[in-house]
Motif scaffolding. Structure first.
Motif, mmCIF file in Angstrom:
data_model
loop_
_atom_site.group_PDB
_atom_site.id
_atom_site.type_symbol
_atom_site.label_atom_id
_atom_site.label_comp_id
_atom_site.label_asym_id
_atom_site.label_seq_id
_atom_site.Cartn_x
_atom_site.Cartn_y
_atom_site.Cartn_z
ATOM 1 N N ARG A 112 0.830 -1.205 0.000
ATOM 2 C CA ARG A 112 0.000 0.000 0.000
ATOM 3 C C ARG A 112 0.868 1.261 0.000
ATOM 4 O O ARG A 112 0.619 2.205 -0.765
ATOM 5 C CB ARG A 112 -0.901 -0.019 1.238
ATOM 6 N N ARG A 113 1.901 1.287 0.851
ATOM 7 C CA ARG A 113 2.781 2.474 0.897
ATOM 8 C C ARG A 113 3.528 2.644 -0.420
ATOM 9 O O ARG A 113 3.727 3.769 -0.895
ATOM 10 C CB ARG A 113 3.768 2.345 2.069
ATOM 11 N N ALA A 114 3.952 1.491 -1.027
ATOM 12 C CA ALA A 114 4.666 1.585 -2.297
ATOM 13 C C ALA A 114 3.755 2.166 -3.383
ATOM 14 O O ALA A 114 4.195 2.968 -4.216
ATOM 15 C CB ALA A 114 5.189 0.214 -2.709
ATOM 16 N N ARG A 115 2.475 1.793 -3.359
ATOM 17 C CA ARG A 115 1.530 2.353 -4.334
ATOM 18 C C ARG A 115 1.310 3.844 -4.088
ATOM 19 O O ARG A 115 1.221 4.638 -5.026
ATOM 20 C CB ARG A 115 0.196 1.597 -4.250
ATOM 21 N N GLN A 116 1.198 4.206 -2.826
ATOM 22 C CA GLN A 116 1.003 5.622 -2.496
ATOM 23 C C GLN A 116 2.209 6.451 -2.916
ATOM 24 O O GLN A 116 2.076 7.560 -3.459
ATOM 25 C CB GLN A 116 0.739 5.772 -0.995
ATOM 26 N N ASN A 117 3.415 5.913 -2.667
ATOM 27 C CA ASN A 117 4.632 6.628 -3.049
ATOM 28 C C ASN A 117 4.706 6.823 -4.561
ATOM 29 O O ASN A 117 5.079 7.889 -5.060
ATOM 30 C CB ASN A 117 5.870 5.874 -2.563
ATOM 31 N N LEU A 118 4.346 5.767 -5.307
ATOM 32 C CA LEU A 118 4.366 5.878 -6.766
ATOM 33 C C LEU A 118 3.321 6.878 -7.240
ATOM 34 O O LEU A 118 3.586 7.690 -8.155
ATOM 35 C CB LEU A 118 4.115 4.504 -7.394
ATOM 36 N N LYS A 119 2.138 6.849 -6.604
ATOM 37 C CA LYS A 119 1.088 7.803 -6.981
ATOM 38 C C LYS A 119 1.547 9.231 -6.740
ATOM 39 O O LYS A 119 1.334 10.141 -7.566
ATOM 40 C CB LYS A 119 -0.169 7.497 -6.160
ATOM 41 N N GLU A 120 2.215 9.469 -5.617
ATOM 42 C CA GLU A 120 2.718 10.812 -5.290
ATOM 43 C C GLU A 120 3.797 11.229 -6.287
ATOM 44 O O GLU A 120 3.804 12.388 -6.768
ATOM 45 C CB GLU A 120 3.277 10.811 -3.863
ATOM 46 N N ALA A 121 4.730 10.324 -6.625
ATOM 47 C CA ALA A 121 5.803 10.651 -7.573
ATOM 48 C C ALA A 121 5.220 10.956 -8.954
ATOM 49 O O ALA A 121 5.668 11.889 -9.647
ATOM 50 C CB ALA A 121 6.782 9.475 -7.658
ATOM 51 N N GLN A 122 4.199 10.163 -9.364
ATOM 52 C CA GLN A 122 3.575 10.419 -10.662
ATOM 53 C C GLN A 122 2.869 11.776 -10.688
ATOM 54 O O GLN A 122 2.905 12.495 -11.694
ATOM 55 C CB GLN A 122 2.576 9.307 -10.989
ATOM 56 N N GLN A 123 2.232 12.141 -9.552
ATOM 57 C CA GLN A 123 1.575 13.450 -9.477
ATOM 58 C C GLN A 123 2.606 14.574 -9.611
ATOM 59 O O GLN A 123 2.386 15.564 -10.333
ATOM 60 C CB GLN A 123 0.832 13.553 -8.136
ATOM 61 N N GLN A 124 3.740 14.448 -8.912
ATOM 62 C CA GLN A 124 4.799 15.461 -9.002
ATOM 63 C C GLN A 124 5.367 15.544 -10.414
ATOM 64 O O GLN A 124 5.689 16.626 -10.916
ATOM 65 C CB GLN A 124 5.918 15.134 -7.990
ATOM 66 N N TRP A 125 5.453 14.381 -11.062
ATOM 67 C CA TRP A 125 5.981 14.344 -12.440
ATOM 68 C C TRP A 125 5.087 15.141 -13.381
ATOM 69 O O TRP A 125 5.549 15.916 -14.209
ATOM 70 C CB TRP A 125 6.099 12.887 -12.872
ATOM 71 N N TRP A 126 3.760 14.945 -13.238
ATOM 72 C CA TRP A 126 2.842 15.701 -14.082
ATOM 73 C C TRP A 126 2.880 17.196 -13.753
ATOM 74 O O TRP A 126 2.833 18.054 -14.634
ATOM 75 C CB TRP A 126 1.401 15.177 -13.917
ATOM 76 N N GLU A 127 2.981 17.512 -12.445
ATOM 77 C CA GLU A 127 3.036 18.920 -12.056
ATOM 78 C C GLU A 127 4.320 19.593 -12.537
ATOM 79 O O GLU A 127 4.347 20.810 -12.787
ATOM 80 C CB GLU A 127 2.923 19.050 -10.534
ATOM 81 N N ALA A 128 5.409 18.824 -12.656
ATOM 82 C CA ALA A 128 6.695 19.380 -13.104
ATOM 83 C C ALA A 128 6.758 19.536 -14.622
ATOM 84 O O ALA A 128 7.774 19.996 -15.158
ATOM 85 C CB ALA A 128 7.851 18.507 -12.639
ATOM 86 N N GLY A 129 5.729 19.131 -15.325
ATOM 87 C CA GLY A 129 5.742 19.338 -16.774
ATOM 88 C C GLY A 129 5.406 18.123 -17.579
ATOM 89 O O GLY A 129 5.265 18.210 -18.802
ATOM 90 N N GLY A 130 5.233 16.978 -16.950
ATOM 91 C CA GLY A 130 4.823 15.770 -17.662
ATOM 92 C C GLY A 130 5.802 15.395 -18.751
ATOM 93 O O GLY A 130 7.021 15.458 -18.576
ATOM 94 N N GLN A 131 5.293 15.106 -19.930
ATOM 95 C CA GLN A 131 6.136 14.590 -21.002
ATOM 96 C C GLN A 131 6.988 15.670 -21.671
ATOM 97 O O GLN A 131 7.986 15.366 -22.312
ATOM 98 C CB GLN A 131 5.247 13.917 -22.059
ATOM 99 N N ASP A 132 6.621 16.972 -21.531
ATOM 100 C CA ASP A 132 7.420 18.003 -22.217
ATOM 101 C C ASP A 132 8.609 18.478 -21.411
ATOM 102 O O ASP A 132 9.388 19.321 -21.850
ATOM 103 C CB ASP A 132 6.536 19.191 -22.595
ATOM 104 N N GLY A 133 8.762 17.972 -20.171
ATOM 105 C CA GLY A 133 9.966 18.292 -19.392
ATOM 106 C C GLY A 133 9.829 19.542 -18.540
ATOM 107 O O GLY A 133 10.661 19.798 -17.664
#
Length: 451
Positions: A112-133
């Motif tokens: 459960r924690r590993a899923r939450q951590n991945l969900k949080e990292a994915q959210q930050q990735w999208w907020e940081a610019g997603g696929q365009d960097g």
């Protein structure tokens, strides 16, 4: 040597050989047929329930009256019900399985924690610019690296889980229980849930879970051994088997989590089902040994007949009691016959051979008198003898081995086959002699011969 004399010698020699072969066929048929006949008293007193005795039967020696097989088996079943089923209580199973449940839920929380951590990292990735960097390449690179790390970590946790447990965490039920990786999914207190599931299981183990399904316990009581001390004359109904324990666990979960949609109901039942183990272990060896001893104590004899005592009078209807006496008499005679001398045994076999031989001689004499050409054809004689022996074997199978009525024997088939292969007169004679021999086999029944 003149030619005519030489031809005569050859002809005489051939006749002697043919005669010898016919004798061999006849003797072989008589011997093999006699093997299917019952022996001694079994042939003399082969009565059935309701038959009328032809003569008075008096015991030539003292013997026991035995119960019939159904009664004897029923008495044995009653006796072994008195033997308790032996179980050994193993409380270490309760501690071992409780620890495994805690360990299981700990591994679940890691997933459960590993899923939450991945969900949080994915959210930050999208907020940081997603696929365009995005506008901050350094920050984006760090976030992207975290996504990869957390994804690998989740994959490792799932791999560890799959290697140890049979549940599929990818289905909707388990994803809901684990919160789908949402950070706000705190509806379930996992520590409290783990404690509750363990307490339910420990309560079941305290009650006692049998390693044998109750419907397979054929005894009035059970005996539970714990640390060398026997707790005797217990009722199996006071304990649980696996199906009952699972049903009780399900009810406790439903009474604690009242909503029908509460995922903890179904998940809790599956967790209990996975880790529930019987702690009352059946001692198969000891139980079967005691049952065998108890079974051996059951007497098969229900009375005794003295020497020269009348077993049944002449012209009397056979009752269940008299039939059992007659069967016991035949059994005792067979047991005595097993201890007989070689000369006694040989005389019995000779008598059976002569009996069959006399009957068969009627048919062979008929052939010799009215079908000379057929009688001198050894191949036809061998064919007839083979068919005859097969019909005797079929009759024995129907009446003795399968226990069917003698009228179920397909003797008419033999009559038809003999008629087709030979002729009607031969078929009639063959059927008559066959009926007589089959009548000996089923107990000297004249009515069978006539029919």
């Amino acid at each position: 040597m003149p030619l005519k004399r030489k031809q005569k010698l050859l002809t005489d020699s051939k006749k002697r050989i043919d005669l010898r072969n016919r004798v061999i066929i006849f003797v072989s048929l008589a011997i093999l047929t006699s093997l299917f006949l019952p022996r001694g008293k079994g042939l003399e007193y082969n009565y059935e329930l309701g038959d009328i005795t032809e003569e008075e039967i008096v015991a030539e020696f003292e013997f026991d009256i035995y119960k019939d097989d159904a009664k004897y088996l029923a008495d044995q079943k009653v006796a072994i019900r008195e033997v308790p089923y032996y179980f050994e209580r193993k409380d270490e199973i309760k501690e071992e399985q409780s620890s495994r449940i805690h360990e299981f839920l700990t591994v679940l929380q890691k997933v459960r924690r590993a899923r939450q951590n991945l969900k949080e990292a994915q959210q930050q990735w999208w907020e940081a610019g997603g696929q365009d960097g995005g506008h901050n390449p350094d920050y984006f690179s760090r976030v992207q690296a975290r996504v990869k790390t957390d994804s690998a970590s989740l994959a490792q946790e799932l791999s560890n889980f799959s290697a140890s447990y049979p549940f599929d965490l990818s289905n909707s039920e388990w994803r809901e229980f684990l919160g789908n990786g949402e950070l706000t999914a705190d509806k379930i207190n996992y520590e409290e849930f783990a404690t509750f599931v363990v307490n339910i299981s420990r309560g079941l183990w305290t009650h006692g879970i049998l390693s044998v399904n109750k419907k397979n316990i054929h005894a009035d009581v059970i005996d539970i051994v714990y640390e060398g001390i026997h707790d005797q004359k217990l009722n199996a109904g006071d304990f649980l088997d696996i199906p009952e324990a699972l049903g009780k666990a399900r009810k406790e979960l439903e009474s604690s989590y009242l909503s029908p949609n509460d995922i903890r109901r179904s998940v809790g039942t599956k967790i209990v089902g996975e880790f529930l183990r019987p702690n009352l272990i059946y001692n198969n060896t000891k139980t079967e040994k005691e049952q065998a001893n108890k079974r051996a104590e059951v007497s098969q004899a229900i009375g005794r007949v003295s020497k020269n005592e009348r077993i049944v009078d002449a012209n009397t209807r056979i009752t269940p009691e008299s039939l059992q006496k007659i069967k016991s008499y035949i059994r005792a005679w067979l047991e005595q016959n097993e201890k007989a001398t070689f000369l006694d045994i040989l005389s019995v076999w000779i008598a059976r051979f002569l009996l069959v031989g006399i009957v068969l001689s009627f048919f062979f004499t008929f052939l010799r008198t009215y079908r000379q050409a057929l009688f001198e054809d050894n191949k036809m004689i061998l064919l007839f003898s083979t068919m005859y022996l097969m019909m005797v074997a079929v009759g024995w199978t129907f009446s003795v081995w399968l226990g069917l009525s003698e009228y179920a024997i397909p003797i008419t088939v033999a009559a038809m086959v003999f008629t087709v292969l030979l002729d009607a007169r031969i078929a009639v004679m063959a059927t008559v002699t066959l009926a007589i021999i089959l009548a000996f086999m089923v107990g000297n029944k004249l009515d069978f011969v006539i029919v």
